[in-house]
Design a protein around this motif. Structure first.
Motif, PDB file in Angstrom:
ATOM      1  N   MET A   1       0.830  -1.199   0.000  1.00  0.00           N
ATOM      2  CA  MET A   1       0.000   0.000   0.000  1.00  0.00           C
ATOM      3  C   MET A   1       0.870   1.257   0.000  1.00  0.00           C
ATOM      4  N   ASN A   2       1.997   1.234   0.692  1.00  0.00           N
ATOM      5  CA  ASN A   2       2.845   2.422   0.735  1.00  0.00           C
ATOM      6  C   ASN A   2       3.365   2.801  -0.642  1.00  0.00           C
ATOM      7  N   ASP A   3       3.688   1.790  -1.475  1.00  0.00           N
ATOM      8  CA  ASP A   3       4.139   2.093  -2.833  1.00  0.00           C
ATOM      9  C   ASP A   3       3.041   2.793  -3.620  1.00  0.00           C
ATOM     10  N   GLN A   4       1.803   2.347  -3.430  1.00  0.00           N
ATOM     11  CA  GLN A   4       0.689   2.964  -4.122  1.00  0.00           C
ATOM     12  C   GLN A   4       0.487   4.401  -3.656  1.00  0.00           C
ATOM     13  N   LEU A   5       0.570   4.636  -2.358  1.00  0.00           N
ATOM     14  CA  LEU A   5       0.443   5.999  -1.841  1.00  0.00           C
ATOM     15  C   LEU A   5       1.564   6.889  -2.364  1.00  0.00           C
ATOM     16  N   GLU A   6       2.759   6.364  -2.391  1.00  0.00           N
ATOM     17  CA  GLU A   6       3.891   7.144  -2.901  1.00  0.00           C
ATOM     18  C   GLU A   6       3.681   7.495  -4.375  1.00  0.00           C
ATOM     19  N   HIS A   7       3.195   6.533  -5.143  1.00  0.00           N
ATOM     20  CA  HIS A   7       2.903   6.796  -6.558  1.00  0.00           C
ATOM     21  C   HIS A   7       1.864   7.906  -6.693  1.00  0.00           C
ATOM     22  N   LEU A   8       0.786   7.811  -5.923  1.00  0.00           N
ATOM     23  CA  LEU A   8      -0.284   8.801  -6.033  1.00  0.00           C
ATOM     24  C   LEU A   8       0.181  10.189  -5.589  1.00  0.00           C
ATOM     25  N   ARG A   9       1.018  10.246  -4.577  1.00  0.00           N
ATOM     26  CA  ARG A   9       1.530  11.541  -4.101  1.00  0.00           C
ATOM     27  C   ARG A   9       2.458  12.214  -5.109  1.00  0.00           C
ATOM     28  N   ASN A  10       3.147  11.406  -5.901  1.00  0.00           N
ATOM     29  CA  ASN A  10       4.188  11.943  -6.781  1.00  0.00           C
ATOM     30  C   ASN A  10       3.888  11.770  -8.264  1.00  0.00           C
ATOM     31  N   ARG A  11       2.693  11.303  -8.595  1.00  0.00           N
ATOM     32  CA  ARG A  11       2.353  11.043  -9.986  1.00  0.00           C
ATOM     33  C   ARG A  11       2.563  12.282 -10.850  1.00  0.00           C
ATOM     34  N   ARG A  12       3.164  12.079 -11.982  1.00  0.00           N
ATOM     35  CA  ARG A  12       3.409  13.154 -12.936  1.00  0.00           C
ATOM     36  C   ARG A  12       3.455  12.553 -14.319  1.00  0.00           C
ATOM     37  N   SER A  13       2.846  13.175 -15.275  1.00  0.00           N
ATOM     38  CA  SER A  13       2.861  12.685 -16.645  1.00  0.00           C
ATOM     39  C   SER A  13       4.188  12.988 -17.313  1.00  0.00           C
ATOM     40  N   SER A  14       4.575  12.117 -18.233  1.00  0.00           N
ATOM     41  CA  SER A  14       5.710  12.398 -19.107  1.00  0.00           C
ATOM     42  C   SER A  14       5.165  13.050 -20.369  1.00  0.00           C
ATOM     43  N   LEU A  15       5.892  13.958 -20.929  1.00  0.00           N
ATOM     44  CA  LEU A  15       5.457  14.619 -22.154  1.00  0.00           C
ATOM     45  C   LEU A  15       5.450  13.621 -23.307  1.00  0.00           C
ATOM     46  N   SER A  16       4.406  13.669 -24.121  1.00  0.00           N
ATOM     47  CA  SER A  16       4.270  12.714 -25.226  1.00  0.00           C
ATOM     48  C   SER A  16       5.469  12.745 -26.160  1.00  0.00           C
ATOM     49  N   MET A  17       6.056  13.919 -26.352  1.00  0.00           N
ATOM     50  CA  MET A  17       7.191  14.030 -27.273  1.00  0.00           C
ATOM     51  C   MET A  17       8.432  13.305 -26.755  1.00  0.00           C
ATOM     52  N   THR A  18       8.436  12.927 -25.466  1.00  0.00           N
ATOM     53  CA  THR A  18       9.585  12.203 -24.915  1.00  0.00           C
ATOM     54  C   THR A  18       9.359  10.697 -24.900  1.00  0.00           C
ATOM     55  N   LEU A  19       8.174  10.243 -25.314  1.00  0.00           N
ATOM     56  CA  LEU A  19       7.850   8.823 -25.236  1.00  0.00           C
ATOM     57  C   LEU A  19       8.375   8.079 -26.459  1.00  0.00           C
ATOM     58  N   ALA A  20       9.024   6.955 -26.197  1.00  0.00           N
ATOM     59  CA  ALA A  20       9.622   6.160 -27.267  1.00  0.00           C
ATOM     60  C   ALA A  20       9.371   4.678 -26.986  1.00  0.00           C
ATOM     61  N   GLU A  21       9.851   3.838 -27.876  1.00  0.00           N
ATOM     62  CA  GLU A  21       9.788   2.396 -27.671  1.00  0.00           C
ATOM     63  C   GLU A  21      10.661   2.039 -26.471  1.00  0.00           C
ATOM     64  N   PRO A  22      10.337   0.996 -25.770  1.00  0.00           N
ATOM     65  CA  PRO A  22       9.218   0.116 -26.046  1.00  0.00           C
ATOM     66  C   PRO A  22       7.919   0.651 -25.460  1.00  0.00           C
ATOM     67  N   GLY A  23       6.846   0.301 -26.138  1.00  0.00           N
ATOM     68  CA  GLY A  23       5.510   0.530 -25.619  1.00  0.00           C
ATOM     69  C   GLY A  23       4.986  -0.794 -25.100  1.00  0.00           C
ATOM     70  N   PRO A  24       3.789  -0.799 -24.590  1.00  0.00           N
ATOM     71  CA  PRO A  24       3.231  -2.046 -24.072  1.00  0.00           C
ATOM     72  C   PRO A  24       2.945  -3.044 -25.193  1.00  0.00           C
ATOM     73  N   ASP A  25       3.072  -4.334 -24.859  1.00  0.00           N
ATOM     74  CA  ASP A  25       2.654  -5.352 -25.820  1.00  0.00           C
ATOM     75  C   ASP A  25       1.140  -5.515 -25.720  1.00  0.00           C
ATOM     76  N   GLU A  26       0.576  -6.366 -26.562  1.00  0.00           N
ATOM     77  CA  GLU A  26      -0.880  -6.497 -26.620  1.00  0.00           C
ATOM     78  C   GLU A  26      -1.481  -6.925 -25.284  1.00  0.00           C
ATOM     79  N   ALA A  27      -0.854  -7.873 -24.602  1.00  0.00           N
ATOM     80  CA  ALA A  27      -1.383  -8.349 -23.313  1.00  0.00           C
ATOM     81  C   ALA A  27      -1.335  -7.241 -22.262  1.00  0.00           C
TER      82      ALA A  27
END
Length: 188
Positions: A1-27
């Protein structure tokens, strides 16, 4: 649970222009969408749906929107072109589409909120799978001529275009609201 709280407290989006491979697979992507669908949904209407926009689809739409801008009299055309370019950056793009309709018991507002919750869950699911993501919209989702090129059904609206990929670019924090400025405690 602490990891989840830490994620929620610090969540921040990455800019789309910085996103590269790999992306998620189908599953992984299917799991992300399954998680995204686990949101409050008064009436069990599922007032949203998902579209995976393949690179070929995004390239086609990109070209059609560029052509539309070439023959338009819209203001700030160069700024609008930059919005189109974002379609091509991330390896994976998922549109979350609000399918809200009039219902005798569930207001449109609640249905739109459910779609928004699905968008946010999609970001959390991408991060939980180890990917970076950004929720975007652009001018073309609000322009009826442009949005028609996206193949939406009558009455549908794009709630989010979620860009997903990998990035080693450091995320910059931005100002957040001070809780005391947005909090009211009502007493009897």
């Amino acid at each position: 649970m602490n990891d989840q709280l830490e994620h929620l407290r610090n969540r921040r989006s990455s800019l789309s222009m910085t996103l590269a491979e790999p992306g998620p697979d189908e599953a992984q992507l299917r799991d992300m969408m399954t998680i995204a669908a686990r949101v409050p949904d008064h009436g069990k209407l599922a007032p949203w749906r998902f579209e995976v926009w393949t690179p070929a689809f995004r390239q086609r739409v990109h070209g059609e929107l560029q052509t539309m801008l070439d023959s338009s009299d819209l203001p700030d055309v160069e700024k609008l072109r930059k919005g189109i370019e974002k379609l091509l950056h991330a390896p994976t793009v998922v549109a979350i589409i609000s399918t809200a309709t009039n219902h005798p018991k569930i207001p449109l507002w609640e249905q739109h909120l459910s779609a928004g919750a699905a968008c946010m869950n999609m970001l959390h699911a991408a991060n939980a799978h180890g990917f970076e993501a950004q929720w975007l919209t652009a001018w073309y989702v609000y322009d009826t001529r442009a949005s028609a090129k996206l193949g939406l059904n009558n009455g549908e609206q794009i709630a989010a275009i979620v860009h997903i990929g990998s990035s080693d670019v450091a995320k910059q924090e931005r100002d957040r609201p001070n809780l005391d400025d947005i909090l009211t405690v009502r007493e009897a």
